[in-house]
Design an enzyme around this catalytic site. Structure first.
Site, mmCIF file in Angstrom:
data_model
loop_
_atom_site.group_PDB
_atom_site.id
_atom_site.type_symbol
_atom_site.label_atom_id
_atom_site.label_comp_id
_atom_site.label_asym_id
_atom_site.label_seq_id
_atom_site.Cartn_x
_atom_site.Cartn_y
_atom_site.Cartn_z
ATOM 1 N N ASP A 59 0.826 -1.207 0.000
ATOM 2 C CA ASP A 59 0.000 0.000 0.000
ATOM 3 C C ASP A 59 0.861 1.257 0.000
ATOM 4 O O ASP A 59 1.936 1.282 0.606
ATOM 5 C CB ASP A 59 -0.912 -0.012 1.239
ATOM 6 C CG ASP A 59 -2.052 0.970 1.122
ATOM 7 O OD1 ASP A 59 -2.363 1.403 -0.005
ATOM 8 O OD2 ASP A 59 -2.640 1.322 2.158
ATOM 9 N N ASN A 94 -10.176 -2.789 -6.872
ATOM 10 C CA ASN A 94 -9.323 -1.909 -7.680
ATOM 11 C C ASN A 94 -9.865 -1.683 -9.093
ATOM 12 O O ASN A 94 -9.476 -0.727 -9.767
ATOM 13 C CB ASN A 94 -7.907 -2.468 -7.784
ATOM 14 C CG ASN A 94 -7.121 -2.375 -6.494
ATOM 15 O OD1 ASN A 94 -6.196 -3.138 -6.252
ATOM 16 N ND2 ASN A 94 -7.490 -1.434 -5.622
#
Length: 246
Positions: free
Chosen positions: A21, A69
């Site tokens: 991340d 995503n």
């Protein structure tokens, strides 16, 4: 003493999972587009894979692309897919030379055709390698995976291949996409976020969680070694008390 020297090589986690991340924030801090962060993040993946091989980690799973995503801007998703394809093509031979097997989990059929073909080709080329298994979680969702496992079991019950009394943890786990690899003992998430984001929910029932403020493009093997040192300081009780372990 650096972190690598502090690691007890006899108490390594067999499987490490990572939520990579912070690519977008890292790029923003550099005044760049988000895709620049993703490109730089590939360098971190390479270094962490090499670090795992260096000390003897047998399994590494990285959360490369979640089902959520797909909701990102089309331009970013397309750039990510192109980056994935080019990276697979560039690194397949290197994986082979380093005796690393490439594996993938997730709703792989939802990926672009070219990506699926290159991924299948790379996994085929590296399938005999034994030093480390690198698993890419692509178009992956733990909830999706659990629902798919339930569907497989329901179908077997419907076709009278098994009965309801045979359904237990072991049977359920055998229907997951990770049935051929052990559950992770350590999960690392970068960028300071403290959540698991729909990643390996079943498999991480007793995983040790490690969170770091470091953004993924800045994460290197010394950060990995630091996380392992922290992991080795913990007492893993699995529901028991300390006296029982000792």
């Amino acid at each position: 003493m650096d972190f690598k020297e502090q690691i007890d090589i006899n108490r390594l986690p067999e499987h490490i999972a990572i939520i990579m991340d912070g690519n977008g924030r890292w790029a923003k801090n550099q005044g760049k587009f988000r895709v620049f962060g993703h490109e730089s993040g590939v360098l971190s993946v390479k270094d962490i894979v090499e670090g795992c091989v260096e000390i003897g980690i047998k399994y590494l799973t990285v959360y490369a692309f979640s089902t959520e995503n797909w909701n990102r801007p089309v331009e970013e998703v397309n750039a990510l897919m192109e980056l994935l394809i080019s990276t697979i093509n560039q690194e397949a031979e290197t994986l082979n030379k380093n005796n690393i097997r490439l594996n993938a989990i997730g709703d792989l059929g939802s990926l672009p055709k070219k990506c699926i073909e290159d991924l299948d080709n790379a996994m085929q080329k590296t399938k005999e390698n034994t030093k480390c298994t690198l698993t890419l979680a692509l178009s992956y969702s733990a909830k999706w995976e659990i629902v798919e496992a339930a569907k497989k079991i329901a179908k077997q019950v419907e076709q009278k291949e098994i009965n309801i009394d045979q359904i237990d943890e072991h049977l359920f786990a055998s229907k997951l996409t990770t049935s051929n690899i052990p559950d992770p003992e350590l999960m690392i998430r970068t960028s300071g976020e403290h959540r698991v984001s729909n990643f390996l929910l079943w498999q991480m029932a007793y995983t040790e969680l490690y969170f770091t403020e470091t953004l993924w493009p800045d994460f290197r093997r010394d950060h990995l070694f630091e996380a392992i040192v922290d992991y080795q300081k913990r007492e893993r009780r699995f529901g028991k008390i300390s006296e029982q372990l000792n």
